[in-house]
Each structure stands twice: as C-alpha cells, then as structure tokens.
Scaffold this motif. Structure first.
Motif, PDB file in Angstrom:
ATOM      1  N   TYR A 118      -4.823  -4.196   5.921  1.00 41.18           N
ATOM      2  CA  TYR A 118      -4.813  -4.909   4.964  1.00 41.18           C
ATOM      3  C   TYR A 118      -3.155  -5.994   4.691  1.00 41.18           C
ATOM      4  O   TYR A 118      -2.873  -6.669   4.367  1.00 41.18           O
ATOM      5  CB  TYR A 118      -4.906  -4.632   3.076  1.00 41.18           C
ATOM      6  N   ASP A 119      -2.137  -4.581   4.338  1.00 37.64           N
ATOM      7  CA  ASP A 119      -0.868  -4.773   4.881  1.00 37.64           C
ATOM      8  C   ASP A 119      -0.126  -5.790   5.489  1.00 37.64           C
ATOM      9  O   ASP A 119       0.924  -6.569   5.615  1.00 37.64           O
ATOM     10  CB  ASP A 119       0.342  -3.171   4.304  1.00 37.64           C
ATOM     11  N   ILE A 157      -6.679  -0.194   5.088  1.00 37.89           N
ATOM     12  CA  ILE A 157      -5.783   0.024   4.080  1.00 37.89           C
ATOM     13  C   ILE A 157      -4.744  -1.244   5.304  1.00 37.89           C
ATOM     14  O   ILE A 157      -3.614  -1.838   5.367  1.00 37.89           O
ATOM     15  CB  ILE A 157      -5.408   1.253   3.162  1.00 37.89           C
ATOM     16  N   LEU A 172      -9.800  -7.688   1.477  1.00 38.78           N
ATOM     17  CA  LEU A 172      -9.083  -7.042   1.056  1.00 38.78           C
ATOM     18  C   LEU A 172     -11.031  -6.294   1.364  1.00 38.78           C
ATOM     19  O   LEU A 172     -11.479  -5.405   2.342  1.00 38.78           O
ATOM     20  CB  LEU A 172      -8.712  -6.238   0.226  1.00 38.78           C
ATOM     21  N   THR A 198       0.939  -1.457   0.286  1.00 37.88           N
ATOM     22  CA  THR A 198       0.166  -0.230  -0.124  1.00 37.88           C
ATOM     23  C   THR A 198       0.554   0.911  -0.113  1.00 37.88           C
ATOM     24  O   THR A 198       2.021   1.260   0.625  1.00 37.88           O
ATOM     25  CB  THR A 198      -0.701  -0.147   1.367  1.00 37.88           C
ATOM     26  N   VAL A 229      -3.729   0.429  -3.057  1.00 35.23           N
ATOM     27  CA  VAL A 229      -3.093  -1.053  -2.468  1.00 35.23           C
ATOM     28  C   VAL A 229      -3.019  -1.656  -3.415  1.00 35.23           C
ATOM     29  O   VAL A 229      -4.066  -2.276  -5.163  1.00 35.23           O
ATOM     30  CB  VAL A 229      -5.122  -1.278  -1.909  1.00 35.23           C
ATOM     31  N   ASP A 251      -6.186 -12.253  -1.209  1.00 33.85           N
ATOM     32  CA  ASP A 251      -6.353 -10.269  -0.780  1.00 33.85           C
ATOM     33  C   ASP A 251      -7.313  -9.731  -0.829  1.00 33.85           C
ATOM     34  O   ASP A 251      -7.507  -8.980  -0.638  1.00 33.85           O
ATOM     35  CB  ASP A 251      -5.371  -9.953  -2.055  1.00 33.85           C
TER      36      ASP A 251
END
Length: 141
Positions: free
Chosen positions: A77-78, A74, A61, A29, A34, A57
């Motif tokens: 997610y990373d 975000i 997400l 990101t 993203v 993913d």
C-alpha cells in the motif's frame, strides 16, 4: 458578485476557516497502522482531489488486504500510494499559491496567462491528475 455579497454580509455572519495541507510524509504506515485520505495526505482543495485520493487509498488497501498477508499488504500500500498522493499534493499546493497572489501588478498578468492557456494543454494537465492506474488493485485481488 461574490465581493459585493461579502461586502453586504455582516461580519459576524461570516465564517472563516483556514485551509491547511500536510507536507509530504515519508510513509503512510508504521507497523500495522495505516493512514489513508486526509490523515495521510491532506491537500488543498485547488484540484478537487482530496476525496478522490481517499477513495483510491481505500480501494487499493482493500484489494491488497484481500489478496496478500497483512504485513505485505501494508508495505505494498505504501509503495503504491506515496508517489501519486505526493504528486497531487504538490500540484494542488502550487495551484493554491498562484491563485492567492495579491500583487496588483502580477494578478492581471496571471489572469491573462491563465485565460491564454490552450484548452488541449489544460486537458493534458487534468488527465495527468485524474489518471489512476487500477491495475495494481486488480493484480492484488
């Protein structure tokens, strides 16, 4: 009979495409942008996990965006995807290197060793690759 088929195929009928992968990225990101799938972690096809990682993913997400504010989703997610994607990429790259050995002294040894690996060990390795914990997805939803 693959070598024989290739030998009998006219050279102008063969299509050669190099296989490329990405080195590990420190983040998937940047700001509100993203990356997912091959854009974030293109892997060699040796473990057959490229499309699977992309679906993972997307699931993570989507769940995160469904349950958290965008900026936090975000960041989460990373955190949740980097380690797994990096691990699969490293293992896939290792398998690719070993599979491409061409030394005539080493190849028969490699082939013998691969044939000799106990099935339970191969199953454990496969389970490690295929084991995805979707609890983060459920927890975020």
């Amino acid at each position: 009979p693959v070598p024989e088929v290739l030998d009998r195929t006219p050279a102008d009928s063969l299509i050669w495409a190099d296989i490329l992968d990405l080195g590990p990225m420190p983040s998937f990101t940047r700001g509100r942008a993203v990356l997912l799938g091959d854009a974030a972690h293109a892997v060699t096809p040796d473990l057959g996990q490229g499309a699977g990682l992309a679906m993972e993913d997307a699931a993570v997400l989507a769940a995160l965006f469904g349950g958290l504010p965008a900026d936090r989703a975000i960041r989460e997610y990373d955190k949740r995807r980097l380690d797994r994607a990096h691990r699969v990429a490293v293992e896939s790259r290792l398998y690719a290197k070993i599979a491409q050995w061409q030394n005539p002294l080493v190849v028969p040894l490699r082939n013998l060793l691969v044939k000799s690996i106990p099935e339970y060990f191969m199953d454990r390795q496969l389970e490690a690759v295929l084991d995805i914990d979707f609890e983060p997805v459920r927890a975020a939803a």
